[in-house]
Design an enzyme around this catalytic site. Structure first.
Site, mmCIF file in Angstrom:
data_model
loop_
_atom_site.group_PDB
_atom_site.id
_atom_site.type_symbol
_atom_site.label_atom_id
_atom_site.label_comp_id
_atom_site.label_asym_id
_atom_site.label_seq_id
_atom_site.Cartn_x
_atom_site.Cartn_y
_atom_site.Cartn_z
ATOM 1 N N HIS A 20 0.827 -1.206 0.000
ATOM 2 C CA HIS A 20 0.000 0.000 0.000
ATOM 3 C C HIS A 20 0.861 1.256 0.000
ATOM 4 O O HIS A 20 2.043 1.245 0.357
ATOM 5 C CB HIS A 20 -0.927 0.013 1.215
ATOM 6 C CG HIS A 20 -0.198 0.030 2.519
ATOM 7 N ND1 HIS A 20 0.367 1.166 3.045
ATOM 8 C CD2 HIS A 20 0.084 -0.965 3.392
ATOM 9 C CE1 HIS A 20 0.963 0.887 4.190
ATOM 10 N NE2 HIS A 20 0.803 -0.402 4.433
ATOM 11 N N GLU A 93 -2.203 -7.254 7.464
ATOM 12 C CA GLU A 93 -0.918 -7.071 8.140
ATOM 13 C C GLU A 93 -0.883 -7.789 9.487
ATOM 14 O O GLU A 93 -1.930 -8.141 10.052
ATOM 15 C CB GLU A 93 -0.643 -5.569 8.315
ATOM 16 C CG GLU A 93 0.686 -5.209 8.979
ATOM 17 C CD GLU A 93 1.908 -5.741 8.249
ATOM 18 O OE1 GLU A 93 2.115 -6.977 8.269
ATOM 19 O OE2 GLU A 93 2.669 -4.921 7.702
#
Length: 213
Positions: A20, A93
């Protein structure tokens, strides 16, 4: 880790792994795990640049971690490519538990013994969080399921530092300690070819050519 999910093939499934874009926590080098933080203005620009870079790569599916920063990043590529975004919890994550939002120095100051154990033992996680070994097992299962769904296709996977490192570590048959020896920039691209009879080949790592001005 799976050793094979089908018969031999000549054309691999190519995983294009996109970290990202920049967030407020990445700017300050803070632990950013399950907190649902947005991209910065720079992060949006990085995501748009990555999407333009990917336009000619033959991407056939877009998969994203469900967190906001990855969904925002994936959205640029999906819109440009005319594809829907498939959310996959397996590529989220690491849960950094009590260290979420802290810098490494702050975590070490508050809990030096636990940080030392975390650095030396992949089975040890932050207080209330997830170990790298647990992340590795989770990501391996998610990758294998993705390969079954999208065999022979080029798939953009928009994820985070640890899951992308895990994909590289497992492809190279490296020990899990290799996670501590990789660096990934925001909005970087990493490519892994996965053959149905087992072998995986890392084609690129931390490619940021689209971010150069």
């Amino acid at each position: 880790m799976s050793t094979g999910w089908g018969g031999p093939d000549t054309e691999p499934t190519r995983l294009v792994l996109l970290r990202h874009g920049q967030t407020p926590l990445s700017v300050e080098r803070r632990f950013a795990g399950r907190g649902d933080i947005p991209l910065t203005d720079e992060g949006h620009a990085q995501a748009e640049a990555a999407a333009r870079r990917l336009a000619g790569w033959g991407i056939e599916a877009v998969v994203s971690s469900p967190l906001l920063r990855t969904r925002q990043t994936a959205g640029y590529a999906a819109d440009l490519l005319g594809l829907a975004v498939e959310e996959d919890e397996g590529f989220v994550e690491t849960d950094f538990g009590a260290w979420e939002g802290l810098t490494f120095a702050e975590a070490r100051e508050s809990d030096p013994e636990q940080v030392s154990r975390w650095l030396s033992d992949p089975e040890t996680g932050p207080p209330g969080g997830e170990s790298f070994a647990e992340v590795s097992r989770r990501v391996g299962k998610a990758r294998d399921a993705l390969l079954e769904r999208h065999r022979g296709r080029r798939v953009l996977v928009v994820s985070h530092v640890t899951p992308i490192k895990v994909a590289v570590q497992q492809a190279m048959l490296a020990p899990i300690g290799a996670l501590y020896r990789m660096h990934l920039d925001t909005a970087c691209l990493t490519e892994v070819d996965c053959y149905a009879d087992g072998p995986q080949v890392v084609r690129s790592l931390n490619d940021t050519a689209h971010l150069e001005t």
